[in-house]
Write a protein that holds these residues in place. Structure first.
Motif, short mmCIF file in Angstrom:
data_model
loop_
_atom_site.label_atom_id
_atom_site.label_comp_id
_atom_site.label_asym_id
_atom_site.label_seq_id
_atom_site.Cartn_x
_atom_site.Cartn_y
_atom_site.Cartn_z
N ALA A 141 0.85 -1.20 0.00
CA ALA A 141 0.00 0.00 0.00
C ALA A 141 0.89 1.25 0.00
N GLY A 142 1.71 1.35 -1.04
CA GLY A 142 2.83 2.29 -1.03
C GLY A 142 2.56 3.72 -1.42
N ARG A 143 1.32 4.09 -1.66
CA ARG A 143 1.03 5.44 -2.16
C ARG A 143 1.65 6.53 -1.28
N GLN A 144 1.43 6.46 0.03
CA GLN A 144 1.94 7.52 0.90
C GLN A 144 3.45 7.39 1.11
N ASP A 145 3.96 6.16 1.10
CA ASP A 145 5.41 5.98 1.21
C ASP A 145 6.11 6.59 0.02
N VAL A 146 5.59 6.33 -1.18
CA VAL A 146 6.19 6.89 -2.39
C VAL A 146 6.07 8.42 -2.37
N GLU A 147 4.95 8.92 -1.89
CA GLU A 147 4.78 10.38 -1.79
C GLU A 147 5.86 11.00 -0.92
N ILE A 148 6.20 10.34 0.18
CA ILE A 148 7.26 10.84 1.06
C ILE A 148 8.59 10.84 0.33
N VAL A 149 8.89 9.74 -0.38
CA VAL A 149 10.16 9.66 -1.12
C VAL A 149 10.24 10.78 -2.15
N VAL A 150 9.16 10.99 -2.87
CA VAL A 150 9.13 12.02 -3.91
C VAL A 150 9.33 13.40 -3.29
N LYS A 151 8.64 13.68 -2.20
CA LYS A 151 8.75 15.00 -1.56
C LYS A 151 10.15 15.22 -0.98
N GLU A 152 10.70 14.18 -0.33
CA GLU A 152 11.99 14.34 0.33
C GLU A 152 13.17 14.37 -0.65
N SER A 153 13.04 13.63 -1.75
CA SER A 153 14.19 13.46 -2.64
C SER A 153 14.00 14.04 -4.03
N GLY A 154 12.72 14.22 -4.43
CA GLY A 154 12.46 14.71 -5.79
C GLY A 154 12.58 13.64 -6.86
N ILE A 155 12.71 12.37 -6.46
CA ILE A 155 12.82 11.30 -7.45
C ILE A 155 11.68 10.30 -7.28
N MET A 156 11.32 9.62 -8.37
CA MET A 156 10.38 8.52 -8.32
C MET A 156 11.17 7.23 -8.11
N PRO A 157 10.84 6.44 -7.08
CA PRO A 157 11.63 5.24 -6.78
C PRO A 157 11.24 4.05 -7.67
N LEU A 158 11.47 4.18 -8.96
CA LEU A 158 11.08 3.13 -9.90
C LEU A 158 12.23 2.14 -10.10
N PRO A 159 11.92 0.87 -10.40
CA PRO A 159 10.59 0.26 -10.52
C PRO A 159 10.01 -0.11 -9.15
N LEU A 177 -0.17 -6.43 -13.20
CA LEU A 177 0.37 -5.61 -12.12
C LEU A 177 0.88 -4.28 -12.66
N ASP A 178 1.56 -4.31 -13.80
CA ASP A 178 2.05 -3.06 -14.39
C ASP A 178 0.89 -2.11 -14.67
N GLU A 179 -0.21 -2.64 -15.20
CA GLU A 179 -1.38 -1.79 -15.48
C GLU A 179 -1.96 -1.20 -14.20
N GLU A 180 -2.08 -2.04 -13.17
CA GLU A 180 -2.70 -1.60 -11.92
C GLU A 180 -1.83 -0.58 -11.18
N GLN A 181 -0.52 -0.64 -11.40
CA GLN A 181 0.39 0.29 -10.72
C GLN A 181 0.69 1.54 -11.53
N ALA A 182 0.03 1.71 -12.65
CA ALA A 182 0.35 2.84 -13.52
C ALA A 182 0.19 4.18 -12.80
N THR A 183 -0.88 4.32 -12.03
CA THR A 183 -1.11 5.57 -11.30
C THR A 183 -0.06 5.76 -10.21
N LEU A 184 0.22 4.69 -9.47
CA LEU A 184 1.22 4.73 -8.40
C LEU A 184 2.58 5.16 -8.93
N CYS A 185 2.92 4.74 -10.16
CA CYS A 185 4.24 5.00 -10.73
C CYS A 185 4.30 6.27 -11.58
N ASP A 186 3.21 7.01 -11.64
CA ASP A 186 3.15 8.22 -12.45
C ASP A 186 3.51 9.43 -11.60
#
Length: 400
Positions: free
Chosen positions: A84-102, A182-191
């Motif tokens: 359920a990584g939406r908020q975790d990824v949001e923190i990474v993006v805010k703190e670092s400015g990068i998307m943690p892909l993949p 899974l790739d389709e379902e995570q498209a929003t999370l990874c955008d």
């Protein structure tokens, strides 16, 4: 599986050494602890990392500069696993400015394998590994220092046990040919745009916005954008600026004055004194918005002859396909999607409605047959031997 063994990292030298080891991992399980009750932005309080049978708990309060770790998160050769990584990824993006892909989100993966649409981490661990995780620290104050041993053990478990969950789910998705799903379902999370604030559209999040229309929606749009800007600037929750009910009430008004605003329930005098004149100007800007710019509610199809019966048939087909695919029916097609299709199915004229179940893997699994059912190309009937619904394909009978 080790029992909550970890390294606690709270100095720059410890972080540097840890990142040398972390960078060698090809798969990293990541979790964060944060607070958001009294702020607009999440207050980042703890970072947990697991990989190569090692666990690190990093203190972002004692170590505000996590640049060595963010460099690792930017590495596209390292898979980052969240639950359920939406908020975790949001923190990474805010703190670092990068998307943690993949990314691999175990909650999304579990939904594609029949575990339910929003299964909790502890529930998933218990079902897959038979291990019951401790729950006592769910409401801990993660900002308080020093952290207690029980807190750290609880935090470590969230990533230590994430690894076997990821491995199990990945193997099952591969066996069933569902990794592309899974790739389709995570498209929003990874955008990256998911984590950008669209101030012009936040009004749709206001509870009750669907009860307004026309100019009222234009006013609500102006008011909501202003509230969003103020909440960000002051780092406080939106509701602390002004609540949704009060925004709706102001948006409904044909006339607005400072006195009228001060008489509204839930609007305190201090707010009117500080922001009243600005609210009047923002309200007026919404009132003056040209009609062609007014927001429009999504069009709704009206019930047509036999809509409820068609809806029941569509729902039955979805449940049959869900049982065959060992996946929750609510993931295949929502009730609102099926209602749209049932209404369109009265004549089946023109293009079908734009609903999720007619795209991607859902179309392959169930969407194509939903359209065929509405067009009379297949039918549902009861098997006299089992008493269960089955599908008859007329086109197959004609071909034979």
């Amino acid at each position: 599986m080790s029992e909550s063994t970890f390294q606690f990292i709270n100095t720059p030298s410890q972080l540097e050494k840890a990142c040398i080891e972390i960078s060698k991992c090809r798969v990293l399980c990541i979790d964060t602890e944060f607070h958001r009750e009294s702020t607009y932005y999440a207050e980042f309080a703890l970072l947990q990392v697991y990989g190569n049978n090692q666990c690190w708990i990093i203190d972002p309060i004692e170590l505000p500069d996590l640049a060595p770790f963010w460099d690792i998160m930017a590495n596209p050769d390292i898979l980052k696993v969240f639950h359920a990584g939406r908020q975790d990824v949001e923190i990474v993006v805010k703190e670092s400015g990068i998307m943690p892909l993949p990314i691999f989100d175990t909650q999304v993966a579990a939904a594609l394998l029949g575990y339910g649409q929003q299964v909790g981490f502890g529930n998933l661990v218990q079902r897959i590994t038979k291990r019951e995780l401790a729950k006592g620290e769910s409401f801990s104050d993660w900002k308080a220092r020093p952290l207690r041993a029980k807190q750290l053990e609880y935090a470590a478990d969230d990533v230590i046990w994430l690894m076997p969950i990821y491995q199990h789910l990945k193997e099952r998705l591969e066996a069933l040919g569902r990794l592309k799903w899974l790739d389709e379902e995570q498209a929003t999370l990874c955008d990256p745009s998911t984590y950008e604030i669209d101030e012009d559209n936040v009004f749709w999040r206001v509870k009750g916005s669907n009860r307004l229309k026309g100019r009222q929606l234009a006013v609500l749009r102006s008011l909501s954008a202003w509230r969003e800007q103020q909440a960000q600037r002051n780092n406080i929750p939106r509701r602390r600026m002004i609540g949704d009910e009060q925004l709706l009430e102001i948006a409904r008004r044909d006339k607005l004055t400072l006195d009228g605003m001060s008489r509204m329930r839930g609007v305190n005098p201090g707010f009117v004194k500080r922001h009243g004149e600005t609210i009047l100007n923002v309200w007026q800007a919404g009132v003056d918005a040209p009609e062609e710019s007014w927001p429009k509610l999504p069009s709704r199809r009206h019930n047509t002859k036999g809509t409820e019966l068609r809806l029941e048939m569509l729902d039955t087909l979805v449940r049959l396909k869900a049982e065959e695919g060992e996946i929750a029916s609510t993931i295949l097609a929502s009730k609102s999607d099926l209602s749209e299709l049932a209404s369109w199915g009265y004549r089946c004229k023109g293009e079908p409605p734009e609903v999720a179940c007619l795209h991607g893997w859902r179309h392959e699994l169930v969407g194509h047959d939903l359209l065929r059912l509405l067009r009379g190309e297949i039918c549902l009937h009861l098997n006299p031997n089992t008493g269960l619904p089955v599908i008859t394909d007329f086109s197959a009978n004609e071909a034979s």
